[in-house]
Design a protein around this motif. Structure first.
Motif, short mmCIF file in Angstrom:
data_model
loop_
_atom_site.label_atom_id
_atom_site.label_comp_id
_atom_site.label_asym_id
_atom_site.label_seq_id
_atom_site.Cartn_x
_atom_site.Cartn_y
_atom_site.Cartn_z
N GLN A 263 -1.00 48.32 58.02
CA GLN A 263 -0.64 47.96 59.40
C GLN A 263 -1.45 46.75 59.86
OE1 GLN A 263 -1.10 51.46 61.84
NE2 GLN A 263 0.87 52.33 61.20
N GLY A 264 -0.76 45.75 60.36
CA GLY A 264 -1.42 44.54 60.82
C GLY A 264 -1.77 43.58 59.71
N GLY B 81 4.65 46.31 55.07
CA GLY B 81 3.70 47.23 54.44
C GLY B 81 4.32 48.52 53.99
N ILE B 82 5.24 49.09 54.80
CA ILE B 82 5.88 50.35 54.42
C ILE B 82 6.71 50.18 53.16
CG2 ILE B 82 7.87 49.91 55.92
CD1 ILE B 82 6.32 53.34 55.12
N ILE C 190 -10.84 47.33 46.76
CA ILE C 190 -10.75 45.86 46.75
C ILE C 190 -10.05 45.30 47.98
CG2 ILE C 190 -10.77 45.75 44.23
CD1 ILE C 190 -7.77 45.31 44.27
N GLY C 191 -9.63 46.18 48.89
CA GLY C 191 -9.01 45.70 50.12
C GLY C 191 -7.78 46.50 50.48
N PRO C 192 -7.17 46.23 51.64
CA PRO C 192 -6.01 46.99 52.10
C PRO C 192 -4.84 46.99 51.12
CG PRO C 192 -6.87 45.62 53.87
CD PRO C 192 -7.59 45.21 52.62
N PHE C 193 -4.57 45.82 50.51
CA PHE C 193 -3.45 45.72 49.58
C PHE C 193 -3.67 46.62 48.37
CE2 PHE C 193 -0.97 43.83 46.18
CZ PHE C 193 0.24 43.57 46.80
N GLY C 194 -4.85 46.52 47.78
CA GLY C 194 -5.17 47.36 46.62
C GLY C 194 -5.18 48.83 46.98
N LEU C 195 -5.70 49.17 48.16
CA LEU C 195 -5.75 50.57 48.59
C LEU C 195 -4.34 51.13 48.75
CD1 LEU C 195 -7.36 53.02 49.58
CD2 LEU C 195 -7.30 52.03 51.89
N ALA C 196 -3.46 50.36 49.39
CA ALA C 196 -2.09 50.83 49.60
C ALA C 196 -1.37 51.02 48.26
CB ALA C 196 -1.32 49.84 50.48
#
Length: 288
Positions: A68-69, A74-75, A234-240
């Protein structure tokens, strides 16, 4: 008291959940050389119910929140990651099953369900036992052992990814989502360890050696945990991506492997109630 870094803490916990959990199941199998289909079915159903709740209401929610953001789609990234996790595990499972099904008389029977109906089939210990009992060449036994190891790793690596990714979103390593998932997966590994050890012992392998080999089969859990924890860190992208892929892999293992088998090895409504109980326990764990 020595404090472990998060990485080494995740390593230790995933080792206990994978190797110790599977090895404990192997020890139980070595002592009794039998198992109760009812107990195994209800244990798998309950653990699968809790894991479903944790995946759907915790891990996937965290994956969506992480994006988000960050990006507008993202979904969509989370959905694609889940689909990829399902596809990879299903595809690898399909290749292993295709190689083994025709070589095990029970599985090759036309009346056999199009899924596993025994725990030995889930980890393909029946394939190794069949090769041993048929006095095939040493090379064929090695191949059978590799196939069994790959089948176990195929379940343990996504389970480890779930543990690692869960620790990546846990504020408290000792009591957070990661520890809960590690305990549940360790519980789930006990009957799997029994399924590995019993046919090895029945085939003539010394009990201690069979238990040790069974414990080694749980080590891929650590590999998955490292991968999940690293991607999640490693960041939001990697976490998602990590949470989505691990969730998809776990959802396939639970709905495509564990639940069908739980029903087939104990044909009653009890597994359904165990699943519901697991889901409710998962909700309490998450929101209480």
């Amino acid at each position: 008291m020595l404090e472990l870094s998060p990485f080494w803490f995740v390593t230790l916990v995933s080792f206990v959940s994978g190797a110790i959990g599977t090895g404990l199941g192997g020890a139980v199998g070595a002592m009794f050389r039998t198992d109760s289909n009812k107990t195994v079915s209800l244990l798998l159903s309950f653990a699968g119910g809790v894991m479903t709740a944790m995946v759907c209401f915790e891990l996937l929610a965290e994956a969506v929140e992480a994006m988000q953001g960050v990006i507008d789609w993202g979904i969509a990234l989370v959905v694609v990651s889940v689909i990829l996790g399902v596809a990879v595990v299903y595809g690898l499972n399909y290749m292993i099953d295709k190689h083994t099904r025709s070589k095990v008389p029970h599985s090759a029977d036309e009346k056999h369900p199009l899924t596993h109906d025994d725990l030995d089939e889930l980890v393909h210990a029946d394939y190794l036992a069949q090769e041993r009992s048929s006095n095939h060449s040493r090379a064929s036994l090695v191949v059978a052992g590799v196939v069994m190891a790959c089948a176990i790793a195929l379940h343990n690596i996504p389970e480890g990814m779930t543990i690692g990714a869960s620790f990546a979103i846990s504020d408290d390593l000792l009591v957070g989502t990661g520890m809960i998932m590690a305990v549940l997966i360790g519980l789930h590994n006990i009957p799997e360890g029994m399924a590995v050890a019993v046919p090895l012992i029945s085939g003539g392998m010394p009990r201690l050696r069979a238990v040790a080999l069974t414990a080694l089969c749980g080590l891929p859990t650590m590999l998955g945990a490292w991968l999940g924890f690293w991607l999640g860190d490693i960041g939001p992208f990697g976490l998602a991506c990590a949470l989505g892929f691990a969730s998809g892999a776990m959802l396939y293992v639970v709905f495509g492997e564990i639940f069908p088998e739980a029903y087939l090895i104990y044909r009653s409504k009890s597994p359904a109630f165990a699943i519901i109980a697991g889901l409710l326990v998962g909700l309490v764990i998450i929101f209480a």
